[in-house]
Design a protein around this motif. Structure first.
Motif, PDB file in Angstrom:
ATOM      1  N   MET A 285       0.779  -1.232   0.103  1.00 20.44           N
ATOM      2  CA  MET A 285       0.039   0.111  -0.153  1.00 20.44           C
ATOM      3  C   MET A 285       0.792   1.263  -0.041  1.00 20.44           C
ATOM      4  N   VAL A 286       2.116   1.166   0.615  1.00 23.11           N
ATOM      5  CA  VAL A 286       3.005   2.237   0.594  1.00 23.11           C
ATOM      6  C   VAL A 286       3.554   2.472  -0.587  1.00 23.11           C
ATOM      7  N   ASP A 287       4.243   1.652  -1.343  1.00 23.11           N
ATOM      8  CA  ASP A 287       4.789   1.748  -2.557  1.00 23.11           C
ATOM      9  C   ASP A 287       4.094   1.638  -3.625  1.00 23.11           C
ATOM     10  N   LYS A 288       2.675   1.318  -3.474  1.00 21.05           N
ATOM     11  CA  LYS A 288       1.587   1.109  -4.634  1.00 21.05           C
ATOM     12  C   LYS A 288       1.778  -0.066  -5.508  1.00 21.05           C
ATOM     13  N   THR A 289       2.402  -0.940  -5.077  1.00 13.43           N
ATOM     14  CA  THR A 289       2.678  -2.143  -6.043  1.00 13.43           C
ATOM     15  C   THR A 289       1.519  -3.150  -5.716  1.00 13.43           C
ATOM     16  N   GLY A 290       0.626  -3.012  -4.486  1.00 16.76           N
ATOM     17  CA  GLY A 290      -0.626  -3.626  -4.376  1.00 16.76           C
ATOM     18  C   GLY A 290      -0.538  -5.205  -4.311  1.00 16.76           C
ATOM     19  N   THR A 291       0.535  -5.586  -3.372  1.00 16.05           N
ATOM     20  CA  THR A 291       0.951  -6.975  -3.305  1.00 16.05           C
ATOM     21  C   THR A 291       0.160  -7.306  -1.929  1.00 16.05           C
ATOM     22  N   TYR A 292      -0.014  -8.855  -1.920  1.00 12.15           N
ATOM     23  CA  TYR A 292      -0.914  -9.404  -0.901  1.00 12.15           C
ATOM     24  C   TYR A 292       0.101 -10.199  -0.171  1.00 12.15           C
ATOM     25  N   THR A 293      -0.101 -10.026   1.160  1.00 14.57           N
ATOM     26  CA  THR A 293       0.728 -10.991   1.970  1.00 14.57           C
ATOM     27  C   THR A 293       0.106 -12.455   2.253  1.00 14.57           C
ATOM     28  N   VAL A 294       0.728 -13.523   2.533  1.00 12.72           N
ATOM     29  CA  VAL A 294      -0.081 -14.692   3.145  1.00 12.72           C
ATOM     30  C   VAL A 294       0.840 -15.178   4.238  1.00 12.72           C
ATOM     31  N   SER A 295       0.205 -15.378   5.479  1.00 11.29           N
ATOM     32  CA  SER A 295       0.839 -15.773   6.620  1.00 11.29           C
ATOM     33  C   SER A 295      -0.089 -16.838   7.281  1.00 11.29           C
ATOM     34  N   LEU A 296       0.541 -17.614   7.866  1.00 12.57           N
ATOM     35  CA  LEU A 296      -0.340 -18.825   8.522  1.00 12.57           C
ATOM     36  C   LEU A 296      -0.112 -18.578  10.238  1.00 12.57           C
ATOM     37  N   GLN A 297      -1.401 -18.458  10.740  1.00 10.71           N
ATOM     38  CA  GLN A 297      -1.239 -18.308  12.320  1.00 10.71           C
ATOM     39  C   GLN A 297      -1.742 -19.634  12.928  1.00 10.71           C
ATOM     40  N   ASP A 298      -0.844 -20.249  13.770  1.00 10.13           N
ATOM     41  CA  ASP A 298      -1.103 -21.600  14.412  1.00 10.13           C
ATOM     42  C   ASP A 298      -1.591 -21.121  15.787  1.00 10.13           C
ATOM     43  N   VAL A 299      -2.071 -22.295  16.391  1.00 14.31           N
ATOM     44  CA  VAL A 299      -2.760 -22.134  17.751  1.00 14.31           C
ATOM     45  C   VAL A 299      -1.897 -21.703  18.825  1.00 14.31           C
TER      46      VAL A 299
END
Length: 343
Positions: A285-299
């Protein structure tokens, strides 16, 4: 309640070796983090097992059985990144129906039943019972109860009781659990519904590695996970999000979107509390590239980061990426580890 995250393809499919909690069979057990107490007997059943698939009691399973084995129940207590009753009931119901022994199960009610449990004054929990013709079992059922940032999932089955009789036994079991103070901010539970607007996927490709993007993702997720773990207040600080089903579910994952996260979604892996988040990256959002992050949250509070995408990826793309095990970094308890190749 399975698995420590190493590779999700393995983590979802292969149960972790759970450690037995050393509690005498005739003594009660209290969960330190929530205050929930399980006595040695519930609803005429004795506790036959108590284990934890983590090192900090974030994924506990307790088994109970009638003396003659005619009724058996398993209670799961876990700490999901998304503590939503409707979401985990949706996943649990699908998991139940996918088991061979329950393929011909017939629901006793058209919709899950909302009910008050754990001292709540509103119907913040869900339960549903099923007849199981053609099976060695006569009936089965499940219930999901919220416990602040935690979730309690109960599975119960019988060899001779019909669905109505088993419902009575299930309610008795829930009533005999010693619950902590009720969560007054829990949302009234309702069956999961489909989202009214579809997700708009782009022509997403795996983005070039960005150390700044990766570090920001891990830091933000780590701070959020630690805040949840350290929160000593009995209720969340703000009303919970409302979730909807964003795509047809399968045995591996369900796709859900919240009213506060319309630009992304989560994959709920299995039915045990683990989720993969897919949202616009801060640096994108800052550099206007429009990338999407992927992260996994474990219990257990572990956050695993994966390569970003150039646009909103499809759930199948995310599932393939996470299943490949190409983790770029990990965070837990304030400690961050990054793969040098991702910088």
């Amino acid at each position: 309640m399975k698995t420590v995250v190493l590779m999700v393809a393995l983590a979802v499919a292969t149960p972790a070796v759970a450690r037995d909690l050393q509690v005498p069979a005739d003594k009660g057990w209290q969960h330190a983090q929530t205050g929930l107490v399980l006595m040695s007997r519930l609803a005429g059943m004795r506790r036959t097992g108590l284990s934890d698939s983590t090192q900090g009691e974030q994924d506990v399973a307790a088994q109970f059985a009638a003396p003659d084995g005619s009724v058996q129940a398993t209670l799961y207590l876990f700490h999901p990144d998304v503590a939503d009753v409707s979401l985990w009931f949706d996943r649990s119901q699908l998991a139940l129906r996918r088991r061979d022994i329950f393929r011909n199960a017939t629901a006793a009610t058209a919709q899950p039943i909302g009910f008050a449990a754990a001292g709540a004054h509103a119907a913040t929990s869900l339960r549903q019972l099923f007849a199981t013709p053609g099976s060695a079992l006569s009936s089965t059922g499940l219930a999901i109860v919220p416990l602040g940032e935690w979730v309690v999932s109960i599975r119960i089955s019988a060899t001779t009781l019909n669905a109505a009789q088993l419902d009575t036994r299930l309610q008795q079991l829930i009533a005999e659990i010693r619950w902590p103070a009720a969560d007054t901010q829990a949302r009234i539970a309702a069956p999961m519904t489909a989202c009214t607007t579809p997700l708009q996927f782009g022509k997403a490709k795996v983005a070039k590695p960005s150390g700044a993007d990766l570090l920001m993702t891990l830091m933000m997720q780590s701070v959020a996970a630690k805040a949840r773990a350290d929160d000593k207040t009995p209720t969340p600080p703000s009303p919970p999000s409302l979730w909807c089903r964003a795509a047809e579910a399968n045995a591996d994952y369900g796709v859900y979107r919240s009213d506060s996260g319309a630009q992304g979604y989560v994959l709920a892996l299995g039915d045990a509390g683990r989720v993969v988040s897919v949202y616009p990256s801060v640096m994108g959002m800052v550099d206007k590239t429009g990338t999407y992050t992927v992260s996994l949250q474990d219990v257990d509070g572990t956050v695993s980061a994966y390569p970003s995408f150039t646009a909103l990826p499809t759930p199948s793309q995310v599932w393939a990426l996470v299943g490949s095990g190409k983790r770029t970094g990990m965070a837990k308890g304030g400690a961050i580890t990054i793969d040098p190749k991702a910088m």
